[in-house]
Design a protein around this motif. Structure first.
Motif, PDB file in Angstrom:
ATOM      1  N   TRP A 123      40.560  63.921  64.753  1.00  0.00           N
ATOM      2  CA  TRP A 123      39.880  63.304  65.899  1.00  0.00           C
ATOM      3  C   TRP A 123      40.784  63.347  67.129  1.00  0.00           C
ATOM      4  N   ILE A 124      40.218  63.697  68.255  1.00  0.00           N
ATOM      5  CA  ILE A 124      40.846  63.463  69.569  1.00  0.00           C
ATOM      6  C   ILE A 124      39.808  62.764  70.419  1.00  0.00           C
ATOM      7  N   TYR A 125      40.087  61.527  70.806  1.00  0.00           N
ATOM      8  CA  TYR A 125      39.135  60.699  71.553  1.00  0.00           C
ATOM      9  C   TYR A 125      39.880  60.106  72.746  1.00  0.00           C
ATOM     10  N   LEU A 126      39.755  60.783  73.899  1.00  0.00           N
ATOM     11  CA  LEU A 126      40.503  60.316  75.072  1.00  0.00           C
ATOM     12  C   LEU A 126      39.606  59.665  76.125  1.00  0.00           C
ATOM     13  N   THR A 127      38.398  60.202  76.366  1.00  0.00           N
ATOM     14  CA  THR A 127      37.495  59.747  77.433  1.00  0.00           C
ATOM     15  C   THR A 127      38.306  59.442  78.689  1.00  0.00           C
ATOM     16  N   ASN A 128      38.120  58.246  79.260  1.00  0.00           N
ATOM     17  CA  ASN A 128      38.858  57.932  80.489  1.00  0.00           C
ATOM     18  C   ASN A 128      40.126  57.136  80.212  1.00  0.00           C
ATOM     19  N   MET A 129      40.604  57.213  78.951  1.00  0.00           N
ATOM     20  CA  MET A 129      41.854  56.535  78.627  1.00  0.00           C
ATOM     21  C   MET A 129      42.992  57.093  79.474  1.00  0.00           C
ATOM     22  N   TYR A 130      43.019  58.421  79.590  1.00  0.00           N
ATOM     23  CA  TYR A 130      43.977  59.081  80.471  1.00  0.00           C
ATOM     24  C   TYR A 130      43.223  60.046  81.369  1.00  0.00           C
ATOM     25  N   ARG A 131      43.590  60.100  82.616  1.00  0.00           N
ATOM     26  CA  ARG A 131      43.048  61.113  83.508  1.00  0.00           C
ATOM     27  C   ARG A 131      43.859  62.384  83.280  1.00  0.00           C
ATOM     28  N   ILE A 132      43.414  63.194  82.310  1.00  0.00           N
ATOM     29  CA  ILE A 132      44.204  64.335  81.861  1.00  0.00           C
ATOM     30  C   ILE A 132      44.495  65.284  83.004  1.00  0.00           C
ATOM     31  N   GLY A 133      43.449  65.675  83.752  1.00  0.00           N
ATOM     32  CA  GLY A 133      43.626  66.696  84.776  1.00  0.00           C
ATOM     33  C   GLY A 133      44.013  68.014  84.111  1.00  0.00           C
ATOM     34  N   GLY A 134      44.399  68.959  84.906  1.00  0.00           N
ATOM     35  CA  GLY A 134      44.826  70.225  84.337  1.00  0.00           C
ATOM     36  C   GLY A 134      43.662  71.024  83.781  1.00  0.00           C
ATOM     37  N   ASN A 135      43.993  72.022  82.988  1.00  0.00           N
ATOM     38  CA  ASN A 135      43.018  72.984  82.503  1.00  0.00           C
ATOM     39  C   ASN A 135      42.682  72.709  81.045  1.00  0.00           C
ATOM     40  N   LEU A 136      41.405  72.864  80.700  1.00  0.00           N
ATOM     41  CA  LEU A 136      40.998  72.658  79.303  1.00  0.00           C
ATOM     42  C   LEU A 136      41.725  73.619  78.384  1.00  0.00           C
ATOM     43  N   SER A 137      42.079  74.794  78.884  1.00  0.00           N
ATOM     44  CA  SER A 137      42.780  75.796  78.070  1.00  0.00           C
ATOM     45  C   SER A 137      44.227  75.429  77.783  1.00  0.00           C
ATOM     46  N   ASP A 138      44.724  74.340  78.376  1.00  0.00           N
ATOM     47  CA  ASP A 138      46.103  73.922  78.093  1.00  0.00           C
ATOM     48  C   ASP A 138      46.293  73.538  76.635  1.00  0.00           C
ATOM     49  N   MET A 139      45.205  73.178  75.973  1.00  0.00           N
ATOM     50  CA  MET A 139      45.282  72.850  74.552  1.00  0.00           C
ATOM     51  C   MET A 139      45.001  74.114  73.735  1.00  0.00           C
ATOM     52  N   ASN A 140      45.905  74.408  72.803  1.00  0.00           N
ATOM     53  CA  ASN A 140      45.708  75.549  71.905  1.00  0.00           C
ATOM     54  C   ASN A 140      44.875  75.075  70.712  1.00  0.00           C
ATOM     55  N   PHE A 141      43.543  75.178  70.850  1.00  0.00           N
ATOM     56  CA  PHE A 141      42.648  74.651  69.823  1.00  0.00           C
ATOM     57  C   PHE A 141      42.762  75.408  68.509  1.00  0.00           C
ATOM     58  N   SER A 142      43.252  76.642  68.546  1.00  0.00           N
ATOM     59  CA  SER A 142      43.361  77.407  67.307  1.00  0.00           C
ATOM     60  C   SER A 142      44.382  76.802  66.352  1.00  0.00           C
ATOM     61  N   LEU A 143      45.247  75.912  66.874  1.00  0.00           N
ATOM     62  CA  LEU A 143      46.255  75.265  66.028  1.00  0.00           C
ATOM     63  C   LEU A 143      45.761  73.935  65.466  1.00  0.00           C
ATOM     64  N   LEU A 144      44.475  73.599  65.714  1.00  0.00           N
ATOM     65  CA  LEU A 144      43.915  72.332  65.224  1.00  0.00           C
ATOM     66  C   LEU A 144      42.706  72.621  64.328  1.00  0.00           C
ATOM     67  N   PRO A 145      42.912  73.295  63.199  1.00  0.00           N
ATOM     68  CA  PRO A 145      41.772  73.755  62.379  1.00  0.00           C
ATOM     69  C   PRO A 145      40.977  72.633  61.734  1.00  0.00           C
ATOM     70  N   SER A 146      41.536  71.432  61.630  1.00  0.00           N
ATOM     71  CA  SER A 146      40.839  70.336  60.944  1.00  0.00           C
ATOM     72  C   SER A 146      40.051  69.446  61.894  1.00  0.00           C
ATOM     73  N   LEU A 147      40.067  69.787  63.165  1.00  0.00           N
ATOM     74  CA  LEU A 147      39.422  68.929  64.159  1.00  0.00           C
ATOM     75  C   LEU A 147      37.913  68.846  63.905  1.00  0.00           C
ATOM     76  N   THR A 148      37.402  67.631  63.799  1.00  0.00           N
ATOM     77  CA  THR A 148      35.958  67.422  63.609  1.00  0.00           C
ATOM     78  C   THR A 148      35.333  66.679  64.785  1.00  0.00           C
ATOM     79  N   TYR A 149      36.127  65.991  65.584  1.00  0.00           N
ATOM     80  CA  TYR A 149      35.580  65.141  66.660  1.00  0.00           C
ATOM     81  C   TYR A 149      36.444  65.329  67.904  1.00  0.00           C
ATOM     82  N   LEU A 150      35.847  65.864  68.976  1.00  0.00           N
ATOM     83  CA  LEU A 150      36.587  66.110  70.214  1.00  0.00           C
ATOM     84  C   LEU A 150      35.828  65.463  71.371  1.00  0.00           C
ATOM     85  N   GLN A 151      36.386  64.375  71.882  1.00  0.00           N
ATOM     86  CA  GLN A 151      35.744  63.618  72.968  1.00  0.00           C
ATOM     87  C   GLN A 151      36.684  63.612  74.164  1.00  0.00           C
ATOM     88  N   LEU A 152      36.314  64.387  75.198  1.00  0.00           N
ATOM     89  CA  LEU A 152      37.142  64.494  76.398  1.00  0.00           C
ATOM     90  C   LEU A 152      36.332  64.141  77.644  1.00  0.00           C
TER      91      LEU A 152
END
Length: 854
Positions: free
Chosen positions: A66-95
């Motif tokens: 799970w990654i659940y950030l919503t407005n907890m942090y104002r991430i900014g930056g680019n969505l591609s900054d995260m290498n999703f290929s290294l998170l194969p078990s991810l089932t819940y992505l809330q940004l």
């Protein structure tokens, strides 16, 4: 090899295995850290494992699921900054609402276990990649409120487990692909506010599980298809602001579960089908701005649940059927710009929940019934451009929440009642009638002369106890205004010229800057060079030209300015005359003093200030959507402020007040919490503002202090009527009013008084919620609404000691929310006032018990 050596090697290998985390954990940690989505205070903490980072959870094997950030942090930056290929078990992505930019990376398509993907409310661009079809386990896909362009990829039809699909508020074009008809588990389909066209594909008639269909604000054409009647589970159908033509299909009567039907601003013709009378659960009916004709069918009288009816801007005829006055739950009735005729019966007084009534531009006649005084919640009344006769009912005076009254262009006669006793009245038009006598002094002072023109026998009351004709005043008023404008302009220009000369010879009284940046780029620092900032402000506002003025506050005007660095800011400028008043000067400096000490993401940020007797102003971050008060009173913006945003808004306000009362370096009480002082940015996020009346709390001695009453009428704690003792519990009460107002969509008014004197046993929660929004479709949102109203009612306790602290309220929002033991529609306000929290399974939330100080 000796036994000792073998044992040593074995222990070394064991230590290496234990000490080094598995490779997949190293790669996941690297992906999270390199994304820069978490602040250094989190990533730099070597004692905190990434599975314990805020918004991150791991499965039983220690892999991120799970990654659940919503407005907890104002991430900014680019969505591609995260290498999703290294998170194969991810089932819940809330940004959601994290200020992300860039395109949707193809790496996301590798997350084959993903069931929930929410990228809404960001600034993403580019196209929706067809490879999303690889997310075969996906159940929820939200990419709304971005800038996604191109067509909807037909490959979406392969996501057969999908239950919720929201692509609204983007720049999508083309047609709805036929493959969407394969999504047999779909319950919610939202494509609103795009540039989609064509007709609704026949295949959508196969999606019989759908509860919500929102295709509004597009370019869809053709008739509304009859197969819409197959979607018998629908509760919300929004097709407004398209180019649909033809008749409303009678098959729409099959949608027995429908609560909201919005077809406004299309090209529909014909009459209202009788079958709409079968929609017994309907609460909202909006057919505004079409070409519908005929009479209102009597069958609509069956719809006793309706609270919102808008049939305006059509060609309806005939008298209003008597059943209209029996729809006692109506809060909004708009019939303007039609050809309705007849008189308004006294039965209009039955609509005691009515907030807005617009019957303008019809052919109504007869007297305005005095029973209109029974509409105690009425805020908006427009009966203009009809043939009403008789006197203005004096009963209008008792409508304490009335803010807009328009009776112009009728045949009303007699005296004008003292309407300004309605303290909220800010818009009045009585022009072009046959009114006579003196215009009440308070109305003359409050409204422009255009509110009274066209009444030949009206006149001003002169202070010398003589009368003078209104017409002569009208004749000369423009001349006086012109002279006044010229005179004031000369003073302003001259003053600014003198100030500019003065700034070259004498220092502006400001705090010395921590850093100095050119071109007015002081937005990253609190203290700045007064001369540089001053010059930028003068240039950006053209010497505070009125065209930049966006409002007036308690002690100054507010301007919008765009600085050389492109940043938009709001300027609160104290007028020169007010600057000479010690009380205004004190409030102004008080606001600077407190805001320079506050650091909270939900409190308005002060970027700079200039404190000089000749020119005083404060510089804030600019709030694009204005105040919560104004948003709730605009039907379009109120709908945009959906339940999720309202829940976040109330929670953010609570956290801000908790910070002020308990966590500030020097705790303070605001003293003027109201919906006017809750400002909203472009994402509808809330910020507490206006700290001119704030006072410090001294918890070492007594948290009470005596002061003059400050605050906004309707939000002030009741105990201040008999004592001037102010403490943080006054803010708690005001917060309760704002929280209820946010949920109801209007000031709670009579509901608060009712609850202070009785149990509220007969008031059901779902009856008081804002009728412009559909009932919450997510259980989590429904639970949050119930919790908010429950906490608000606790905050509204007449006994200050029985109110919770804002810290307790804030903690209640952060605690785990238990499921509801009852159906949402079975919960009453009396139950929410009950301390045993019987509406929850298993008792109260972790932080909702023991909220009282007693």
């Amino acid at each position: 090899m000796s036994l000792v050596v073998l044992i040593t090697i074995a222990f070394s290998c064991y230590n290496l295995i234990v000490a080094a985390p598995p490779a997949f954990k190293q790669s996941e940690a690297s992906a999270l850290r390199n994304s820069r989505w978490w602040p250094p205070s989190v990533t730099g903490n070597t004692t905190l494992l990434y599975c314990a980072w805020p918004g991150v959870s791991c499965d039983d094997h220690g892999s991120v699921d799970w990654i659940y950030l919503t407005n907890m942090y104002r991430i900014g930056g680019n969505l591609s900054d995260m290498n999703f290929s290294l998170l194969p078990s991810l089932t819940y992505l809330q940004l959601m609402n994290t200020e992300l930019t860039g395109v949707i990376p193809l790496q996301i398509c590798t997350l084959s276990r993903l069931t929930h993907l929410d990228l809404s409310n960001n600034s993403l661009v580019g196209k929706l990649p067809p490879c999303v079809q690889n997310l075969i386990n996906l159940e929820v896909l939200y990419i709304d409120h971005n800038q996604i362009s191109g067509s909807i990829p037909p490959e979406l039809g392969n996501l057969e487990r999908l239950t919720d699909l929201n692509l609204g508020f983007n720049a999508l074009n083309g047609v709805v692909p036929l493959t969407i008809g394969r999504l047999h588990n779909l319950k919610s389909l939202i494509f609103s506010s795009n540039d989609l066209g064509g007709s609704i594909p026949l295949e959508l008639g196969n999606l019989t599980e759908m509860h919500i269909v929102d295709l509004s604000c597009n370019n869809f054409t053709g008739p509304i298809p009859s197969f819409i009647g197959n979607l018998t589970s629908l509760t919300l159908l929004y097709l407004q602001e398209n180019k649909f033509g033809g008749f409303i299909p009678p098959e729409i009567g099959n949608l027995m579960n429908l609560t909201h039907l919005n077809l406004q601003r299309n090209k529909l013709n014909g009459s209202i089908p009788l079958e709409i009378g079968d929609l017994r659960n309907l609460r909202l009916l909006n057919l505004n701005s079409n070409n519908l004709v005929g009479k209102i069918p009597l069958e609509l009288g069956r719809l006793i649940e309706m609270s919102f009816v808008d049939l305006s801007s059509n060609v309806f005829t005939g008298p209003l059927p008597s059943f209209i006055w029996n729809l006692t739950f109506l809060t909004y009735l708009s019939l303007q710009v039609n050809k309705f005729s007849g008189s308004i019966p006294s039965a209009i007084g039955n609509l005691e929940y009515l907030i807005k009534l617009n019957l303008s531009e019809n052919r109504f006649h007869g007297a305005i019934p005095s029973e209109i005084g029974n509409l105690r919640r009425l805020e908006f009344l427009d009966l203009s451009s009809n043939n009403f006769v008789g006197k203005i009912p004096v009963e209008l005076v008792i409508l304490r929440w009335l803010s807009q009254l328009d009776l112009h262009n009728n045949s009303l006669f007699g005296l004008i009642p003292a309407l300004k006793s309605n303290s909220f009245l800010y818009r009045l038009n009585l022009s072009y009638n046959h009114l006579k006598g003196p215009i009440p002094k308070n109305l003359v002072a409050a409204f422009p002369h255009t509110a009274f023109i066209g009444n030949d026998d009206l006149y001003y009351f002169d202070e010398t106890q003589t009368y003078r004709r209104r017409s002569s005043v009208i004749l000369h008023t423009p001349v006086f205004i012109l002279l006044a404008v010229v005179f004031i302009s000369c003073i302003v220009i001259g003053s600014c010229f003198l100030i500019q000369l003065a700034t070259k010879s004498m220092p502006i009284k400001t705090v010395q800057p921590e850093t100095l940046e050119k071109n007015g780029n002081f937005l990253s620092i609190w203290n700045y060079d007064g001369k540089i900032a001053y010059e930028d402000i003068i240039n950006a506002t053209e010497d505070f030209d009125l065209k930049y003025c966006i409002g007036t506050g308690g002690y100054g005007s507010v301007y919008r300015a765009r600085l050389p660095n492109g940043k938009a800011v709001a300027l609160k400028k104290l007028h020169r005359l007010e600057a000479e008043d010690p009380s205004f000067d004190k409030s102004f400096r008080n606001e600077v003093k407190h805001l320079t000490e506050i650091r909270h993401r939900s409190i308005i940020k002060l970027h700079g200030f200039c404190l000089h007797r000749r020119c005083m102003f404060l510089i804030y971050e600019f709030m694009e959507n204005g105040s919560l008060f104004c948003v709730l009173r605009d039907d379009v913006e109120a709908v945009e402020l959906d339940w999720s945003k309202r829940v976040d808004l109330v929670q953010d306000t609570a956290h801000a007040l908790s910070y002020m009362h308990h966590d500030c370096a020097r705790p303070m009480v605001h003293r003027d919490i109201s919906s006017n002082n809750i400002l909203l940015n472009s994402r509808m996020q809330a910020f507490v503002s206006d700290f001119g009346t704030t006072r410090l709390l001294d918890h070492d001695s007594s948290s009470n202090f005596t002061a003059n009453i400050a605050g906004t009428y309707g939000y002030i704690a009741p105990e201040l009527a008999y004592t001037l003792i102010v403490n943080e519990k006054c803010d708690v009460y005001s917060f309760g009013v704002v929280a209820m107002e946010t949920m109801i969509g209007e000031h709670p008014g009579d509901i608060v008084s009712t609850l202070l004197t009785s149990s509220g046993e007969d008031i059901m929660l779902h009856r008081i919620l804002d009728p412009r929004l559909p009932f919450p479709r997510e259980n989590s949102v429904a639970r949050s609404i119930v919790l908010i109203v429950s906490l608000a009612l606790a905050c509204l306790s007449a006994n200050p000691k029985s109110r919770p602290t804002m810290k307790q309220v804030s903690e209640a929002f952060l605690a785990r929310k238990l499921p509801l033991a009852k159906s949402f529609h079975e919960i009453s306000l009396a139950q929410l006032q009950n301390n045993n929290r019987s509406w929850l399974e298993g008792g109260p939330t972790e932080a909702s018990s023991g909220l009282s100080d007693e």
